[in-house]
Design a protein around this motif. Structure first.
Motif, PDB file in Angstrom:
ATOM      1  N   SER A  18      43.947  23.425  15.120  1.00  0.00           N
ATOM      2  CA  SER A  18      42.787  23.727  15.947  1.00  0.00           C
ATOM      3  C   SER A  18      42.095  22.454  16.388  1.00  0.00           C
ATOM      4  N   ARG A  19      42.016  21.476  15.488  1.00  0.00           N
ATOM      5  CA  ARG A  19      41.389  20.196  15.829  1.00  0.00           C
ATOM      6  C   ARG A  19      42.169  19.492  16.934  1.00  0.00           C
ATOM      7  N   HIS A  22      41.532  21.245  20.190  1.00  0.00           N
ATOM      8  CA  HIS A  22      40.185  20.930  20.668  1.00  0.00           C
ATOM      9  C   HIS A  22      40.160  19.564  21.342  1.00  0.00           C
ATOM     10  N   ASP A  23      40.868  18.592  20.757  1.00  0.00           N
ATOM     11  CA  ASP A  23      40.888  17.240  21.318  1.00  0.00           C
ATOM     12  C   ASP A  23      41.623  17.182  22.653  1.00  0.00           C
ATOM     13  N   TYR A  72      47.815  12.851  11.384  1.00  0.00           N
ATOM     14  CA  TYR A  72      47.890  14.201  10.815  1.00  0.00           C
ATOM     15  C   TYR A  72      49.312  14.589  10.438  1.00  0.00           C
ATOM     16  N   ALA A 184      37.024  24.051  11.507  1.00  0.00           N
ATOM     17  CA  ALA A 184      37.825  23.137  12.324  1.00  0.00           C
ATOM     18  C   ALA A 184      37.027  21.921  12.780  1.00  0.00           C
ATOM     19  N   ARG A 185      35.702  22.071  12.917  1.00  0.00           N
ATOM     20  CA  ARG A 185      34.891  20.938  13.363  1.00  0.00           C
ATOM     21  C   ARG A 185      34.829  19.846  12.308  1.00  0.00           C
ATOM     22  N   GLN A 188      38.658  17.067  10.064  1.00  0.00           N
ATOM     23  CA  GLN A 188      39.188  15.704  10.075  1.00  0.00           C
ATOM     24  C   GLN A 188      38.610  14.844   8.943  1.00  0.00           C
TER      25      GLN A 188
END
Length: 225
Positions: A18-19, A22-23, A72, A184-185, A188
């Motif tokens: 998801s991250r 989003h990016d 990742y 998800a926010r 990281q």
């Protein structure tokens, strides 16, 4: 002391995916918008701007994908070590789209895969500490197996923006987020802390004299201090 949150592997994978999505959604969307303009004969006067938009968005997409692959993923790399030259290559691509400048004080060494991923994730957090621009310095010192990772950053004084610790980062790095859960926010920095625990590194993060300082030290060395 709050208990460290343990995520299921499926939840961790889902949040990291998801991250990444989003990016990438904004630059990929921008490429699509630019192509639509180029394909519309009624918007010929906007063609040059559309090409510039596509080129910029493509650079952003590449930088974010290169970073995600190493920070990742890196599951397909041969062996268990990653050359710091590859870390530098990806870091410099990333900083082409960041507002800060990068000073790279890292020797040419091989890092175990998870340590390399930790280093790159720490680099991203350091970049987030100067969102309007400044200087980020990345350093590795110490003997093989006892490497110390150190990041410092300071905002550009002309931007009138204070250097900061990214919101919620300390708790997420420790595995004990302020909200009591991970989404998800925050995945990281949470993942960064997880990598530190996996590699038996102690993390320290904070601001001293308007300078952001972020270090990872081997637990044995930290205990001896």
């Amino acid at each position: 002391m709050a208990d460290i949150i343990e995520l299921k592997a499926t939840d961790l994978a889902a949040m990291l995916c998801s991250r990444v999505c989003h990016d990438l959604i904004n630059p990929i969307g921008a490429i699509g918008n630019g192509l639509e303009v180029l394909g519309d004969p009624n918007q010929a006067e906007m063609a040059e701007g559309a090409r510039d938009l596509i080129a910029s968005a493509a650079r952003q997409s590449r930088a974010k994908l290169e970073f995600a692959r190493l920070a990742y993923g890196a599951s397909s790399t041969s062996g268990t070590d990653i050359d710091t030259r590859e870390c530098e290559r990806v870091a410099r691509i990333l900083f082409e789209i960041e507002k800060a400048d990068l000073e790279w004080n890292v020797p040419l060494i091989l890092l175990p895969k998870h340590k390399a991923k930790l280093f790159m994730n720490m680099l991203l957090i350091a970049a987030m500490s100067v969102p309007r621009g400044g200087q980020v310095t990345a350093s590795i010192t110490g003997d093989a197996g006892n490497e110390v990772f150190e990041f410092t950053s300071k905002s550009d004084p002309e931007k009138r923006q204070k250097t900061l610790v990214p919101s919620g980062a300390a708790g997420l790095l420790a595995g004990t987020p302020d909200e009591g859960f991970v989404d998800a926010r925050g995945i990281q920095p949470f993942y960064t802390g997880l990598l530190a625990r996996m590699t038996e590194m102690d993390i320290s993060i904070g601001i001293t004299d308007d300078v952001f300082r972020f270090t990872a030290t081997p637990k044995a060395a930290a205990a001896a201090v």
